[in-house]
Design an enzyme around this catalytic site. Structure first.
Site, PDB file in Angstrom:
ATOM      1  N   HIS A 172      -8.444   2.203  -5.251  1.00  0.00           N
ATOM      2  CA  HIS A 172      -7.924   0.938  -4.684  1.00  0.00           C
ATOM      3  C   HIS A 172      -6.235   1.453  -5.166  1.00  0.00           C
ATOM      4  CE1 HIS A 172     -11.328  -1.499  -3.787  1.00  0.00           C
ATOM      5  NE2 HIS A 172     -11.398  -1.336  -4.922  1.00  0.00           N
ATOM      6  N   HIS A 181     -15.568  -6.279  -2.029  1.00  0.00           N
ATOM      7  CA  HIS A 181     -15.119  -7.752  -1.763  1.00  0.00           C
ATOM      8  C   HIS A 181     -16.480  -8.736  -1.201  1.00  0.00           C
ATOM      9  CE1 HIS A 181     -11.847  -6.727  -3.825  1.00  0.00           C
ATOM     10  NE2 HIS A 181     -10.790  -6.318  -2.087  1.00  0.00           N
ATOM     11  N   TYR A 215       1.091  -1.257   0.014  1.00  0.00           N
ATOM     12  CA  TYR A 215       0.216   0.357  -0.249  1.00  0.00           C
ATOM     13  C   TYR A 215       0.369   1.778   0.468  1.00  0.00           C
ATOM     14  CZ  TYR A 215      -3.645  -3.417   1.326  1.00  0.00           C
ATOM     15  OH  TYR A 215      -4.357  -4.184   0.963  1.00  0.00           O
ATOM     16  N   ARG A 268     -10.034 -11.245  -4.264  1.00  0.00           N
ATOM     17  CA  ARG A 268     -10.121  -9.484  -4.366  1.00  0.00           C
ATOM     18  C   ARG A 268     -10.987  -9.040  -5.859  1.00  0.00           C
ATOM     19  NH1 ARG A 268      -7.228  -7.890   0.348  1.00  0.00           N
ATOM     20  NH2 ARG A 268      -6.424  -9.066   1.429  1.00  0.00           N
ATOM     21  N   SER A 284      -3.869  -0.700  -4.307  1.00  0.00           N
ATOM     22  CA  SER A 284      -3.329  -2.322  -4.627  1.00  0.00           C
ATOM     23  C   SER A 284      -3.545  -2.264  -6.225  1.00  0.00           C
ATOM     24  CB  SER A 284      -3.244  -2.769  -4.029  1.00  0.00           C
ATOM     25  OG  SER A 284      -4.941  -3.175  -3.441  1.00  0.00           O
TER      26      SER A 284
END
Ligand code: DQA
Length: 150
Positions: free
Chosen positions: A102, A82, A25, A113, A104
């Site tokens: 997001h 999710h 992250y 994910r 990532s």
């Protein structure tokens, strides 16, 4: 000229950014990311208000309240992406343009994910660009809102 205000909504565990899995992250804290967004907003001529919540209910409340004052939403729902039908329903219910972001690249991670309940009711999704996922989303929304205003 209308001054648009955009809600930046950060979901669960994002308050731990900086120390939370920095290899996934990044090393910026949530405060650092918000500071970059505020600075960019100033240059783009919009206002941002940031909210972080760990609970699904608080995120839903923030979306409901945004109906009163926001022109659009940048939303990182974290793990709820999710799992949460309720957040998806809230996005549909409020009718504001929402951009999913997001840090990532969720498609390059674990299979659980890969599915987002949120994506189909969002204007679009930006994933995998670190903190720039947020700044690119803000640039897009500010441009799009100003087009609509003219
Ligand atoms: C995340 C990706 C999610 O899968 C994860 O649960 C998060 C963060 C991201 O920003 O990359 O909490 O939303």
């Amino acid at each position: 000229m209308i001054m648009h205000t955009i809600l930046v909504l950060h979901g669960p565990n994002l308050n731990l950014l900086g120390t939370r899995e920095p290899e996934v992250y990044g090393t910026l804290t949530l405060t650092d990311i918000d500071a970059r967004l505020h600075e960019l907003a100033r240059r783009l001529g919009v206002e941002v208000r940031s909210v972080q919540a760990n609970g699904e209910g608080a995120l839903i409340d923030a979306l409901h309240e945004a109906r009163e004052w926001a022109s659009g939403v940048i939303f990182n729902p974290g793990g709820y992406t999710h799992t949460s039908v309720a957040l998806r329903d809230a996005i549909t219910a409020v009718g504001l343009p929402v951009l999913e972001v997001h840090l990532s690249n969720v498609q390059a991670r674990e299979p659980f994910r890969h599915h987002s309940y949120i994506a189909p009711v969002c204007v679009g999704s930006i994933s995998g660009l670190g903190w720039r996922s947020y700044t690119l989303a803000l640039t897009y929304l500010a441009e799009k809102l100003s087009e609509r205003a003219t």
